[in-house]
Design a protein around this motif. Structure first.
Motif, PDB file in Angstrom:
ATOM      1  N   SER A 157      -1.784 -10.530 -13.703  1.00  0.00           N
ATOM      2  CA  SER A 157      -1.362  -9.626 -14.772  1.00  0.00           C
ATOM      3  C   SER A 157      -1.730 -10.243 -16.112  1.00  0.00           C
ATOM      4  O   SER A 157      -1.849 -11.473 -16.221  1.00  0.00           O
ATOM      5  N   SER A 164       2.565   2.405  -2.530  1.00  0.00           N
ATOM      6  CA  SER A 164       2.760   2.930  -3.884  1.00  0.00           C
ATOM      7  C   SER A 164       1.668   2.408  -4.812  1.00  0.00           C
ATOM      8  O   SER A 164       0.960   1.443  -4.473  1.00  0.00           O
ATOM      9  N   GLY A 165       1.542   3.030  -5.960  1.00  0.00           N
ATOM     10  CA  GLY A 165       0.755   2.503  -7.068  1.00  0.00           C
ATOM     11  C   GLY A 165      -0.628   1.976  -6.718  1.00  0.00           C
ATOM     12  O   GLY A 165      -1.431   2.632  -6.044  1.00  0.00           O
ATOM     13  N   ALA A 201       1.042  -6.758  -3.230  1.00  0.00           N
ATOM     14  CA  ALA A 201       2.500  -6.543  -3.272  1.00  0.00           C
ATOM     15  C   ALA A 201       3.131  -7.419  -4.350  1.00  0.00           C
ATOM     16  O   ALA A 201       2.840  -8.612  -4.440  1.00  0.00           O
ATOM     17  N   GLY A 236      -3.456  -4.873 -17.385  1.00  0.00           N
ATOM     18  CA  GLY A 236      -2.419  -4.606 -18.385  1.00  0.00           C
ATOM     19  C   GLY A 236      -1.604  -3.421 -17.888  1.00  0.00           C
ATOM     20  O   GLY A 236      -1.542  -3.146 -16.674  1.00  0.00           O
ATOM     21  N   THR A 259      -0.129  -0.398 -16.450  1.00  0.00           N
ATOM     22  CA  THR A 259      -0.646   0.531 -15.447  1.00  0.00           C
ATOM     23  C   THR A 259       0.483   1.443 -15.000  1.00  0.00           C
ATOM     24  O   THR A 259       1.562   0.958 -14.624  1.00  0.00           O
ATOM     25  N   ARG A 296       6.893  -2.117   2.982  1.00  0.00           N
ATOM     26  CA  ARG A 296       8.168  -2.048   3.709  1.00  0.00           C
ATOM     27  C   ARG A 296       8.584  -0.626   4.028  1.00  0.00           C
ATOM     28  O   ARG A 296       9.320  -0.392   4.967  1.00  0.00           O
ATOM     29  N   ARG A 297       8.134   0.354   3.243  1.00  0.00           N
ATOM     30  CA  ARG A 297       8.626   1.730   3.421  1.00  0.00           C
ATOM     31  C   ARG A 297       7.782   2.523   4.423  1.00  0.00           C
ATOM     32  O   ARG A 297       6.681   2.985   4.110  1.00  0.00           O
ATOM     33  N   ALA A 304       0.823  -1.225   0.000  1.00  0.00           N
ATOM     34  CA  ALA A 304       0.000   0.000   0.000  1.00  0.00           C
ATOM     35  C   ALA A 304       0.853   1.268   0.000  1.00  0.00           C
ATOM     36  O   ALA A 304       0.323   2.365   0.157  1.00  0.00           O
ATOM     37  N   ASP A 361       6.933  -7.071   5.334  1.00  0.00           N
ATOM     38  CA  ASP A 361       7.529  -7.694   4.157  1.00  0.00           C
ATOM     39  C   ASP A 361       6.778  -8.998   3.937  1.00  0.00           C
ATOM     40  O   ASP A 361       6.811  -9.887   4.801  1.00  0.00           O
ATOM     41  N   VAL A 362       6.103  -9.128   2.807  1.00  0.00           N
ATOM     42  CA  VAL A 362       5.237 -10.301   2.582  1.00  0.00           C
ATOM     43  C   VAL A 362       6.012 -11.614   2.465  1.00  0.00           C
ATOM     44  O   VAL A 362       5.417 -12.686   2.488  1.00  0.00           O
ATOM     45  N   GLY A 381      -1.740  -0.465  -4.771  1.00  0.00           N
ATOM     46  CA  GLY A 381      -2.073  -0.709  -3.364  1.00  0.00           C
ATOM     47  C   GLY A 381      -2.461   0.563  -2.642  1.00  0.00           C
ATOM     48  O   GLY A 381      -3.418   0.588  -1.849  1.00  0.00           O
ATOM     49  N   GLU A 387       4.855   2.894 -10.007  1.00  0.00           N
ATOM     50  CA  GLU A 387       6.321   2.795  -9.892  1.00  0.00           C
ATOM     51  C   GLU A 387       6.835   1.448 -10.407  1.00  0.00           C
ATOM     52  O   GLU A 387       8.018   1.127 -10.274  1.00  0.00           O
ATOM     53  N   TYR A 402       8.849 -13.189 -14.358  1.00  0.00           N
ATOM     54  CA  TYR A 402       7.714 -12.346 -13.945  1.00  0.00           C
ATOM     55  C   TYR A 402       6.408 -12.941 -14.469  1.00  0.00           C
ATOM     56  O   TYR A 402       5.440 -13.115 -13.718  1.00  0.00           O
ATOM     57  N   THR A 450       8.629 -12.793  -3.711  1.00  0.00           N
ATOM     58  CA  THR A 450       7.625 -11.741  -3.468  1.00  0.00           C
ATOM     59  C   THR A 450       6.280 -12.119  -4.088  1.00  0.00           C
ATOM     60  O   THR A 450       5.249 -12.151  -3.404  1.00  0.00           O
TER      61      THR A 450
HETATM   62  P1  NDP Z   1       4.472  -0.285  -7.505  1.00  0.00           P
HETATM   63  O1  NDP Z   1       5.933  -0.535  -7.672  1.00  0.00           O
HETATM   64  O2  NDP Z   1       3.981   1.122  -7.622  1.00  0.00           O
HETATM   65  O3  NDP Z   1       3.972  -0.912  -6.107  1.00  0.00           O
HETATM   66  C1  NDP Z   1       4.422  -2.147  -5.667  1.00  0.00           C
HETATM   67  C2  NDP Z   1       4.118  -2.305  -4.189  1.00  0.00           C
HETATM   68  O4  NDP Z   1       4.558  -3.610  -3.762  1.00  0.00           O
HETATM   69  C3  NDP Z   1       4.816  -1.294  -3.325  1.00  0.00           C
HETATM   70  O5  NDP Z   1       3.893  -0.771  -2.399  1.00  0.00           O
HETATM   71  C4  NDP Z   1       5.890  -2.092  -2.606  1.00  0.00           C
HETATM   72  O6  NDP Z   1       6.071  -1.597  -1.293  1.00  0.00           O
HETATM   73  C5  NDP Z   1       5.243  -3.467  -2.544  1.00  0.00           C
HETATM   74  N1  NDP Z   1       6.209  -4.534  -2.319  1.00  0.00           N
HETATM   75  C6  NDP Z   1       7.205  -4.962  -3.131  1.00  0.00           C
HETATM   76  N2  NDP Z   1       7.919  -5.939  -2.529  1.00  0.00           N
HETATM   77  C7  NDP Z   1       7.343  -6.135  -1.308  1.00  0.00           C
HETATM   78  C8  NDP Z   1       7.615  -6.987  -0.215  1.00  0.00           C
HETATM   79  N3  NDP Z   1       8.632  -7.867  -0.245  1.00  0.00           N
HETATM   80  N4  NDP Z   1       6.827  -6.928   0.886  1.00  0.00           N
HETATM   81  C9  NDP Z   1       5.806  -6.046   0.931  1.00  0.00           C
HETATM   82  N5  NDP Z   1       5.504  -5.201  -0.063  1.00  0.00           N
HETATM   83  C10 NDP Z   1       6.268  -5.243  -1.165  1.00  0.00           C
HETATM   84  O7  NDP Z   1       3.764  -1.207  -8.603  1.00  0.00           O
HETATM   85  P2  NDP Z   1       2.201  -1.542  -8.892  1.00  0.00           P
HETATM   86  O8  NDP Z   1       1.307  -0.775  -8.020  1.00  0.00           O
HETATM   87  O9  NDP Z   1       2.025  -1.455 -10.350  1.00  0.00           O
HETATM   88  O10 NDP Z   1       2.185  -3.092  -8.500  1.00  0.00           O
HETATM   89  C11 NDP Z   1       1.155  -3.678  -7.721  1.00  0.00           C
HETATM   90  C12 NDP Z   1       0.855  -5.069  -8.258  1.00  0.00           C
HETATM   91  O11 NDP Z   1       0.290  -4.947  -9.563  1.00  0.00           O
HETATM   92  C13 NDP Z   1       2.077  -5.976  -8.413  1.00  0.00           C
HETATM   93  O12 NDP Z   1       1.735  -7.278  -7.975  1.00  0.00           O
HETATM   94  C14 NDP Z   1       2.330  -5.967  -9.924  1.00  0.00           C
HETATM   95  O13 NDP Z   1       2.975  -7.138 -10.360  1.00  0.00           O
HETATM   96  C15 NDP Z   1       0.914  -5.881 -10.420  1.00  0.00           C
HETATM   97  N6  NDP Z   1       0.732  -5.420 -11.787  1.00  0.00           N
HETATM   98  C16 NDP Z   1       1.229  -4.213 -12.210  1.00  0.00           C
HETATM   99  C17 NDP Z   1       1.026  -3.805 -13.507  1.00  0.00           C
HETATM  100  C18 NDP Z   1       1.598  -2.525 -14.029  1.00  0.00           C
HETATM  101  O14 NDP Z   1       1.684  -2.381 -15.259  1.00  0.00           O
HETATM  102  N7  NDP Z   1       1.969  -1.577 -13.176  1.00  0.00           N
HETATM  103  C19 NDP Z   1       0.211  -4.603 -14.437  1.00  0.00           C
HETATM  104  C20 NDP Z   1      -0.252  -5.852 -13.895  1.00  0.00           C
HETATM  105  C21 NDP Z   1      -0.014  -6.223 -12.618  1.00  0.00           C
HETATM  106  P3  NDP Z   1       7.466  -1.463  -0.510  1.00  0.00           P
HETATM  107  O15 NDP Z   1       8.539  -1.318  -1.534  1.00  0.00           O
HETATM  108  O16 NDP Z   1       7.288  -0.255   0.364  1.00  0.00           O
HETATM  109  O17 NDP Z   1       7.541  -2.726   0.284  1.00  0.00           O
END
Ligand code: NDP
Ligand code: 8X3
Length: 253
Positions: free
Chosen positions: A140, A16-17, A88, A184, A186, A38-39, A14, A60-61, A19, A189, A153, A111
């Motif tokens: 995805s 970023s992006g 995540a 698709g 999105t 994590r942040r 939650a 951390d998941v 979440g 980050e 991936y 992850t």
């Molecule tokens: P972002 O990079 O913006 O967000 C990813 C989030 O995942 C961050 O909040 C990050 O938080 C968290 N995260 C990563 N590793 C861990 C960990 N080990 N433990 C806990 N949290 C973790 O990307 P999106 O919002 O785009 O991604 C969200 C989901 O959507 C992902 O599963 C991605 O694969 C999926 N997706 C994205 C698409 C796209 O085009 N963007 C398309 C299809 C699916 P922090 O680093 O603070 O832990």
């Protein structure tokens, strides 16, 4: 349809992006939200914005014990989780399967696969005991359509799909819904993480096109979660209007 103010939503990733948008969407509609990632600074910023509706915790998941502990120790207003969004996830790199770093592959599997099953496994017993629940994974289009450089991936997202479909069959008779949201392109980050902080390369992914926004993904999840309780969306694939399917790759000469 279901009253969102009766929902207590546990969201991973939650900070970023998608979440973050999911946390905002549900909190804005009167739900209680547990936002994790994590942040810490990002969580604190979201807490300052959403206030009472949001409980935040560093998580951390990949750490199963930490998820169990978090769920066991939730403060009373947030204790009855009935929606879990296992969001995540990450991609690392876009290179061919014979040259990319094995550590990046392991991080994606840890992850996107282990983190997902950890989140789901830790959450199910409580929801079943309370007689109501809804599990979301964020798969995805990469789980259906292979593309060069997608390798691990794409494999993790195919896992998300089949794991959730199988889990859905385990939930028959338990009043727990299971949904895989499959977006698709999105704009989040995601590409910044995939290209390890290379902002130029990341922004090129979304240049001169209308990608989905994190809010669009949040809206589809909110819709599925607030449908009448007897309705289960199994899989929902969502693309921007400007994206479609690529032709089979051909090597010539
Ligand atoms: P972002 O990079 O913006 O967000 C990813 C989030 O995942 C961050 O909040 C990050 O938080 C968290 N995260 C990563 N590793 C861990 C960990 N080990 N433990 C806990 N949290 C973790 O990307 P999106 O919002 O785009 O991604 C969200 C989901 O959507 C992902 O599963 C991605 O694969 C999926 N997706 C994205 C698409 C796209 O085009 N963007 C398309 C299809 C699916 P922090 O680093 O603070 O832990
Ligand atoms: C993220 C979308 O096409 O970059 O899941 O794999 S894609």
């Amino acid at each position: 349809s279901l009253d969102p103010s009766t929902l207590t939503v546990f969201v991973t990733g939650a900070t970023s992006g998608c979440g973050e948008a999911i946390a905002r969407r549900f909190a804005g509609a009167g739900a209680k939200v547990i936002g994790t990632g994590r942040r810490r600074e990002r969580l604190e910023k979201l807490k300052a914005e959403l206030g009472e509706a949001l409980h935040v915790a560093e998580l951390d998941v990949r750490d199963y014990a930490a998820i169990e502990k978090l769920l066991a120790e939730l403060p009373a207003p947030f204790a009855g989780v009935n929606v879990v969004v296992a969001n995540a996830g990450l991609a690392l790199g876009l290179g061919p399967a014979d040259t990319v770093g094995i550590d990046d592959w392991h991080t994606m599997i840890d992850t996107n696969v282990t983190g997902l099953v950890n989140t789901v496994r830790a959450s199910l017993p409580g929801m079943i005991a309370r007689g109501r629940g809804h599990v979301f994974g964020v798969g995805s289009v990469a789980g259906d359509y292979p593309y060069p450089g997608g390798n691990t991936y794409a494999g993790t997202k195919a896992f998300v799909k089949q794991f959730l479909l199988a889990t859905r069959s385990d939930m028959l008779g338990k009043n727990v819904r299971v949904t895989n949201i499959e977006p698709g392109m999105t704009e989040t980050e995601f590409s910044l993480v995939r290209f390890k902080g290379d902002e130029g390369r990341a922004s090129n992914v979304y240049a001169n096109t209308r990608a989905l926004k994190a809010e669009d993904v949040a809206e589809t999840i909110f819709w599925c979660a607030t449908l009448p309780e007897h309705v289960n969306i199994n899989r929902l694939q969502v693309m921007p209007i400007d994206q479609a399917f690529s032709a089979t790759t051909v090597h010539r000469g």
